[in-house]
Enzyme design. Sequence first.
Site, PDB file in Angstrom:
ATOM      1  N   LYS A 145      60.154 -33.430  29.573  1.00 23.11           N
ATOM      2  CA  LYS A 145      60.415 -33.438  28.135  1.00 23.11           C
ATOM      3  C   LYS A 145      61.629 -34.339  27.924  1.00 23.11           C
ATOM      4  CE  LYS A 145      61.956 -30.333  24.415  1.00 23.11           C
ATOM      5  NZ  LYS A 145      61.227 -30.981  23.335  1.00 23.11           N
ATOM      6  N   LYS A 150      51.565 -35.193  25.077  1.00 17.60           N
ATOM      7  CA  LYS A 150      51.697 -33.772  25.421  1.00 17.60           C
ATOM      8  C   LYS A 150      51.398 -33.618  26.905  1.00 17.60           C
ATOM      9  CE  LYS A 150      51.775 -31.690  21.244  1.00 17.60           C
ATOM     10  NZ  LYS A 150      53.018 -31.006  20.991  1.00 17.60           N
ATOM     11  N   LYS A 182      58.341 -32.079   7.499  1.00 14.89           N
ATOM     12  CA  LYS A 182      57.303 -32.983   7.970  1.00 14.89           C
ATOM     13  C   LYS A 182      56.074 -32.154   8.335  1.00 14.89           C
ATOM     14  CE  LYS A 182      57.057 -32.909  12.699  1.00 14.89           C
ATOM     15  NZ  LYS A 182      56.481 -33.429  13.832  1.00 14.89           N
ATOM     16  N   HIS A 229      63.479 -34.497  11.576  1.00 14.45           N
ATOM     17  CA  HIS A 229      64.652 -33.872  12.201  1.00 14.45           C
ATOM     18  C   HIS A 229      65.246 -34.738  13.319  1.00 14.45           C
ATOM     19  CE1 HIS A 229      61.326 -32.169  14.631  1.00 14.45           C
ATOM     20  NE2 HIS A 229      62.167 -32.404  15.617  1.00 14.45           N
ATOM     21  N   LYS A 281      69.680 -35.797  14.852  1.00 10.09           N
ATOM     22  CA  LYS A 281      70.220 -35.671  16.214  1.00 10.09           C
ATOM     23  C   LYS A 281      71.431 -36.577  16.388  1.00 10.09           C
ATOM     24  CE  LYS A 281      65.901 -34.378  18.405  1.00 10.09           C
ATOM     25  NZ  LYS A 281      66.250 -33.009  18.745  1.00 10.09           N
ATOM     26  N   GLU A 310      56.537 -34.887  26.004  1.00 12.83           N
ATOM     27  CA  GLU A 310      56.606 -33.425  25.915  1.00 12.83           C
ATOM     28  C   GLU A 310      55.886 -32.831  27.112  1.00 12.83           C
ATOM     29  OE1 GLU A 310      56.408 -31.929  21.563  1.00 12.83           O
ATOM     30  OE2 GLU A 310      54.729 -33.299  21.831  1.00 12.83           O
ATOM     31  N   ARG A 329      55.123 -14.614   0.806  1.00 10.70           N
ATOM     32  CA  ARG A 329      54.225 -13.608   0.212  1.00 10.70           C
ATOM     33  C   ARG A 329      54.403 -12.229   0.835  1.00 10.70           C
ATOM     34  NH1 ARG A 329      48.932 -16.547   1.653  1.00 10.70           N
ATOM     35  NH2 ARG A 329      50.223 -16.498   3.506  1.00 10.70           N
ATOM     36  N   HIS A 380      58.741 -39.817  14.219  1.00  9.74           N
ATOM     37  CA  HIS A 380      59.854 -39.958  15.161  1.00  9.74           C
ATOM     38  C   HIS A 380      59.920 -41.338  15.834  1.00  9.74           C
ATOM     39  CE1 HIS A 380      59.892 -35.805  14.408  1.00  9.74           C
ATOM     40  NE2 HIS A 380      59.086 -35.410  15.365  1.00  9.74           N
TER      41      HIS A 380
HETATM   42  P1  NDP Z   1      54.810 -20.719   9.495  1.00 12.65           P
HETATM   43  O1  NDP Z   1      53.332 -20.640   9.341  1.00 12.65           O
HETATM   44  O2  NDP Z   1      55.471 -19.969  10.583  1.00 12.65           O
HETATM   45  O3  NDP Z   1      55.480 -20.242   8.117  1.00 12.65           O
HETATM   46  C1  NDP Z   1      54.948 -20.542   6.859  1.00 12.65           C
HETATM   47  C2  NDP Z   1      55.646 -19.702   5.825  1.00 12.65           C
HETATM   48  O4  NDP Z   1      55.046 -19.933   4.561  1.00 12.65           O
HETATM   49  C3  NDP Z   1      55.585 -18.215   6.062  1.00 12.65           C
HETATM   50  O5  NDP Z   1      56.839 -17.669   5.712  1.00 12.65           O
HETATM   51  C4  NDP Z   1      54.521 -17.740   5.082  1.00 12.65           C
HETATM   52  O6  NDP Z   1      54.795 -16.407   4.798  1.00 12.65           O
HETATM   53  C5  NDP Z   1      54.811 -18.687   3.925  1.00 12.65           C
HETATM   54  N1  NDP Z   1      53.718 -18.874   2.988  1.00 12.65           N
HETATM   55  C6  NDP Z   1      52.419 -19.158   3.274  1.00 12.65           C
HETATM   56  N2  NDP Z   1      51.715 -19.296   2.125  1.00 12.65           N
HETATM   57  C7  NDP Z   1      52.609 -19.095   1.121  1.00 12.65           C
HETATM   58  C8  NDP Z   1      52.490 -19.104  -0.282  1.00 12.65           C
HETATM   59  N3  NDP Z   1      51.322 -19.363  -0.903  1.00 12.65           N
HETATM   60  N4  NDP Z   1      53.601 -18.871  -1.025  1.00 12.65           N
HETATM   61  C9  NDP Z   1      54.788 -18.599  -0.427  1.00 12.65           C
HETATM   62  N5  NDP Z   1      54.957 -18.581   0.914  1.00 12.65           N
HETATM   63  C10 NDP Z   1      53.873 -18.837   1.672  1.00 12.65           C
HETATM   64  O7  NDP Z   1      55.178 -22.261   9.535  1.00 12.65           O
HETATM   65  P2  NDP Z   1      56.495 -22.924  10.159  1.00 12.65           P
HETATM   66  O8  NDP Z   1      57.685 -22.154   9.751  1.00 12.65           O
HETATM   67  O9  NDP Z   1      56.279 -23.176  11.597  1.00 12.65           O
HETATM   68  O10 NDP Z   1      56.476 -24.365   9.468  1.00 12.65           O
HETATM   69  C11 NDP Z   1      56.882 -24.584   8.133  1.00 12.65           C
HETATM   70  C12 NDP Z   1      56.950 -26.089   7.884  1.00 12.65           C
HETATM   71  O11 NDP Z   1      57.913 -26.654   8.765  1.00 12.65           O
HETATM   72  C13 NDP Z   1      55.634 -26.811   8.182  1.00 12.65           C
HETATM   73  O12 NDP Z   1      55.502 -27.868   7.260  1.00 12.65           O
HETATM   74  C14 NDP Z   1      55.841 -27.400   9.558  1.00 12.65           C
HETATM   75  O13 NDP Z   1      55.097 -28.576   9.737  1.00 12.65           O
HETATM   76  C15 NDP Z   1      57.338 -27.704   9.513  1.00 12.65           C
HETATM   77  N6  NDP Z   1      57.963 -27.741  10.834  1.00 12.65           N
HETATM   78  C16 NDP Z   1      58.030 -26.612  11.609  1.00 12.65           C
HETATM   79  C17 NDP Z   1      58.661 -26.635  12.834  1.00 12.65           C
HETATM   80  C18 NDP Z   1      58.801 -25.409  13.667  1.00 12.65           C
HETATM   81  O14 NDP Z   1      59.487 -25.496  14.701  1.00 12.65           O
HETATM   82  N7  NDP Z   1      58.222 -24.302  13.300  1.00 12.65           N
HETATM   83  C19 NDP Z   1      59.270 -27.889  13.358  1.00 12.65           C
HETATM   84  C20 NDP Z   1      59.161 -29.001  12.469  1.00 12.65           C
HETATM   85  C21 NDP Z   1      58.526 -28.911  11.261  1.00 12.65           C
HETATM   86  P3  NDP Z   1      53.783 -15.382   4.097  1.00 12.65           P
HETATM   87  O15 NDP Z   1      52.529 -15.389   4.896  1.00 12.65           O
HETATM   88  O16 NDP Z   1      54.561 -14.114   4.131  1.00 12.65           O
HETATM   89  O17 NDP Z   1      53.611 -15.892   2.721  1.00 12.65           O
END
Ligand code: NDP
Length: 484
Positions: free
Chosen positions: A330, A325, A143, A173, A177, A211, A52, A235
């Site tokens: 880790k 945790k 996930k 993920h 590995k 962790e 967004r 996992h």
């Molecule tokens: P973030 O909160 O950092 O990112 C979420 C993203 O979604 C942002 O780019 C946000 O951008 C976008 N977003 C939110 N609402 C909307 C919408 N209505 N339409 C379009 N885009 C939207 O989350 P993460 O990147 O950390 O995690 C993403 C997924 O990955 C989750 O399911 C998490 O469980 C999984 N995950 C994450 C890990 C990590 O290391 N971060 C590890 C393993 C899994 P904007 O606000 O600009 O719309």
Amino acid sequence: MIEAAPDSNGSTTLVIFGASGDLTRRKLVPALASLHSKGRLPLDLQILGVARSDMDDEQFRAILAEWAALSSRIHYLHGDVTSLQDLEAVKDKLASIEGNGGSHNRLYYLSLAPSLYRSAMSGLGESRMSEDFDGWRRLVVEKPFGTDLTSARELNDVAHSVFREDQVFRIDHYLGKETVQNLLVFRFANAIFEPLWNRNYIDHVQITVSETLKIDERGDYYDQTGVLRDMFQNHLLQLLTLVAMEPPHAFEAEALRNEKVKVLNAIRRIRPDDVGRHAIPGQYRTYRDESGVSPESDTATYAAVRLHVDNWRWQGVPFYLRSGKALRNKSTEIIIQFRSPPHMLFPLADDEDIPANTLAIFVQPDEGFHLEFQTKTPEAELQMRTAELEFHYHEAFSGQAIPDAYERLLLDALNGDASLFTRSDEIEQAWSIVDPIIEGFSLPTAPRPYYYSEGSWGPVEADRFMLTDGRAWLQAGRAGSAMP
Ligand code: NDP
């Protein structure tokens, strides 16, 4: 061994929904940049980020500046995945990226908060972006997939109303590995271990995912989630299935996943009212002070669980799973404790048990294997000492960096290989194993989480739990000696 993705005739576009988020920046784009530098991405791959935040292509590329090599392939469109109007704009943008002629393949990656998966999948269906008449369409879902069996089933229903199961790639993920994959090679490409891999020779199995981090800023999320949903459902159970599965007839997605599902089916369910006999909940001491956490929270940040696999191979062999945790190290490791020799010829000290061989499989951080065995101490009269045969990836393949799990998984999804992704029935089985434990922990009769100090190995009750089984948690790298 990561093979190059086939060069498709036409275009291939990776559409990342949630492109301004943490996962995209920290994992997806670096993995893509690494694959690009190795020449393993489809030559025509384009990447379209959607979120967004109001940015244009250049601003988005600037955020990902470290991965300049990819920059000419990166595009951005601001849009809300829950808005059909915005999805129509995504379609138009895709059409302009794809151009005319040839087939147009698309991999949709939901790097979004889990609460958005449902509307994102429905939206892709309603805007007819899932239809694959002019090229393949695949969907990667991050996930966690659901928060319990009911919600996972609902999500699967939505997914199946839009995509065929073979189009859906659910990420865990851990499966990307190298060591996890090597576990399959270790078991099924070597003839010497498989004859021992059963109840006749194995006493028990320990799987630890520890962790050191606390919950960071994620109090709101974590307090609703807890360790069983966060780590066990995915996992730990995935690792268990790979240790316990029968050899599949081929290394291909359906054969592999069929065998994993059979293991999950065979796991004896723990009754909620009986959870105290099979599982120990823990909570690190300062957890309730974390922001976003209820001051009365009973959420488990640690759990130790004993599971049994009720089949011919594993009857009577406990699988001890634990994760937490704020623990001392880790690490992720699997320890196979073999049975002790039936009769000891050599003298033992009074307090010494007959030593058993152990095989430790280190998944992270130092990926490798240790096999322990007894040797005679030189000169001394028939004294024994435990010795180890060691294999470590970084030593054996020095100079060859171990690829991040996301490299493997992105490439497999682009290639349509679902072997390392979880199937709908696998996810549901896994939830049906952890749901009763979570329910049991919430019953008034269940033990409240036992406190443990940060930097420890969890609550002492988890050690007692093992002691009552006549066993002890084994230490990484020094399997055979009890955890301090
Ligand atoms: P973030 O909160 O950092 O990112 C979420 C993203 O979604 C942002 O780019 C946000 O951008 C976008 N977003 C939110 N609402 C909307 C919408 N209505 N339409 C379009 N885009 C939207 O989350 P993460 O990147 O950390 O995690 C993403 C997924 O990955 C989750 O399911 C998490 O469980 C999984 N995950 C994450 C890990 C990590 O290391 N971060 C590890 C393993 C899994 P904007 O606000 O600009 O719309």
